[in-house]
Write a protein that holds these residues in place. Structure first.
Motif, PDB file in Angstrom:
ATOM      1  N   ASP A 152      -7.434   1.813  -1.849  1.00  0.00           N
ATOM      2  CA  ASP A 152      -8.235   2.641  -0.949  1.00  0.00           C
ATOM      3  C   ASP A 152      -9.680   2.147  -0.868  1.00  0.00           C
ATOM      4  O   ASP A 152     -10.341   2.314   0.158  1.00  0.00           O
ATOM      5  N   TYR A 179       0.825  -1.215   0.000  1.00  0.00           N
ATOM      6  CA  TYR A 179       0.000   0.000   0.000  1.00  0.00           C
ATOM      7  C   TYR A 179       0.856   1.260   0.000  1.00  0.00           C
ATOM      8  O   TYR A 179       0.591   2.204  -0.762  1.00  0.00           O
ATOM      9  N   ASP A 180       1.895   1.306   0.840  1.00  0.00           N
ATOM     10  CA  ASP A 180       2.657   2.540   1.028  1.00  0.00           C
ATOM     11  C   ASP A 180       3.365   3.027  -0.222  1.00  0.00           C
ATOM     12  O   ASP A 180       3.666   4.224  -0.339  1.00  0.00           O
ATOM     13  N   THR A 181       3.672   2.130  -1.156  1.00  0.00           N
ATOM     14  CA  THR A 181       4.365   2.553  -2.381  1.00  0.00           C
ATOM     15  C   THR A 181       3.449   2.510  -3.605  1.00  0.00           C
ATOM     16  O   THR A 181       3.906   2.695  -4.724  1.00  0.00           O
ATOM     17  N   SER A 182       2.167   2.275  -3.380  1.00  0.00           N
ATOM     18  CA  SER A 182       1.233   2.226  -4.509  1.00  0.00           C
ATOM     19  C   SER A 182       0.881   3.622  -4.997  1.00  0.00           C
ATOM     20  O   SER A 182       0.912   4.595  -4.235  1.00  0.00           O
ATOM     21  N   THR A 183       0.576   3.710  -6.277  1.00  0.00           N
ATOM     22  CA  THR A 183       0.199   4.994  -6.879  1.00  0.00           C
ATOM     23  C   THR A 183      -0.911   4.758  -7.904  1.00  0.00           C
ATOM     24  O   THR A 183      -1.225   3.625  -8.259  1.00  0.00           O
ATOM     25  N   GLY A 184      -1.489   5.848  -8.381  1.00  0.00           N
ATOM     26  CA  GLY A 184      -2.409   5.799  -9.503  1.00  0.00           C
ATOM     27  C   GLY A 184      -3.602   4.896  -9.277  1.00  0.00           C
ATOM     28  O   GLY A 184      -4.219   4.876  -8.219  1.00  0.00           O
ATOM     29  N   LYS A 185      -3.946   4.126 -10.315  1.00  0.00           N
ATOM     30  CA  LYS A 185      -5.112   3.242 -10.280  1.00  0.00           C
ATOM     31  C   LYS A 185      -5.005   2.224  -9.151  1.00  0.00           C
ATOM     32  O   LYS A 185      -6.009   1.919  -8.483  1.00  0.00           O
ATOM     33  N   SER A 241      -1.533  -6.783  -7.742  1.00  0.00           N
ATOM     34  CA  SER A 241      -1.051  -5.402  -7.803  1.00  0.00           C
ATOM     35  C   SER A 241      -0.312  -5.047  -9.091  1.00  0.00           C
ATOM     36  O   SER A 241      -0.292  -3.880  -9.492  1.00  0.00           O
ATOM     37  N   ARG A 263      -3.466   2.546  -6.239  1.00  0.00           N
ATOM     38  CA  ARG A 263      -3.770   3.191  -4.961  1.00  0.00           C
ATOM     39  C   ARG A 263      -5.278   3.427  -4.821  1.00  0.00           C
ATOM     40  O   ARG A 263      -5.839   3.245  -3.738  1.00  0.00           O
ATOM     41  N   GLN A 264      -5.918   3.800  -5.910  1.00  0.00           N
ATOM     42  CA  GLN A 264      -7.372   4.011  -5.858  1.00  0.00           C
ATOM     43  C   GLN A 264      -8.097   2.715  -5.473  1.00  0.00           C
ATOM     44  O   GLN A 264      -9.033   2.727  -4.656  1.00  0.00           O
TER      45      GLN A 264
END
Length: 202
Positions: free
Chosen positions: A21, A9-15, A38, A17-18
């Motif tokens: 969340d 989670y901590d290094t996720s981005t973009g789609k 992932s 991370r959405q």
């Protein structure tokens, strides 16, 4: 450790991370089975849509604790300890009777459907799930007729079928990629059955 790379989670981005969340639980915890997706977030989106609609939808009429029981049974048949632990904890919480839940699990671990204390109709459902899991190519119309004769209507038979089929998919996702329960919070689920878009685990 899983057998493929995953993105926490901590290094996720973009789609990704959405989606994280949407699916996360307390403390930004994301179940490892979801993290398996992932590197291809669109597959997580598909997985959660099926999971939420098959197991956690208000239009289902079979009690959710029994749908979880089917999931535990299919997972035991497939040797998927990850899904057994997660969904037994969900079953236990939903049933709100720890001793009864333990009796069901012990019987199923011994392959003894009749020892579960479940109703005749529920035992028929587990036998159908077992046949679909072990020998899917041998399924015959009389197996569905037996469910109907036991008291299930056709919509409920579809629910039994879909939960059995979903867990076959989930088990193979876990077993084929080395997914473990390490770091997971057991027993969380997307409890808001009224909203298929609410994936949050609690």
């Amino acid at each position: 450790m899983p057998w493929i790379d995953t993105i926490p989670y901590d290094t996720s981005t973009g789609k990704l991370r959405q989606l994280y969340d949407r699916v996360k639980g307390p403390g930004n915890n994301v179940d490892n089975i979801m993290m398996m997706h992932s590197l291809r977030p669109h597959t997580m989106e598909g997985h959660m849509a099926i999971y939420k609609n098959v197991l956690h939808h208000s239009a289902n009429t079979i009690p959710k604790w029994f749908l979880e029981t089917i999931g535990v049974w299919v997972s035991l048949l497939n040797g998927c300890a990850y899904c057994v632990e997660h969904h037994f904890n969900g079953l236990k919480r939903l049933l709100d009777d720890e001793e009864r839940a333990k009796t069901i699990r012990a019987a199923l671990e011994g392959g003894q459907i009749t020892g579960t204390g479940l109703t005749d109709a529920e035992q028929h459902a587990l036998r159908y799930a077992e046949a679909l899991t072990r020998t899917p190519a041998d399924m015959q119309q009389p197996m569905v007729a037996a469910l109907r004769e036991a008291g299930w209507n056709d919509g409920e038979i579809l629910e039994i079928n879909q939960v059995s089929a979903y867990f076959a998919y989930a088990n193979r996702t876990v077993l084929g990629l080395g997914c473990s329960v390490q770091g997971d919070v057991l027993g969380l689920s997307p409890g808001n059955s009224e909203n298929p878009e609410d994936w949050s685990h609690r």
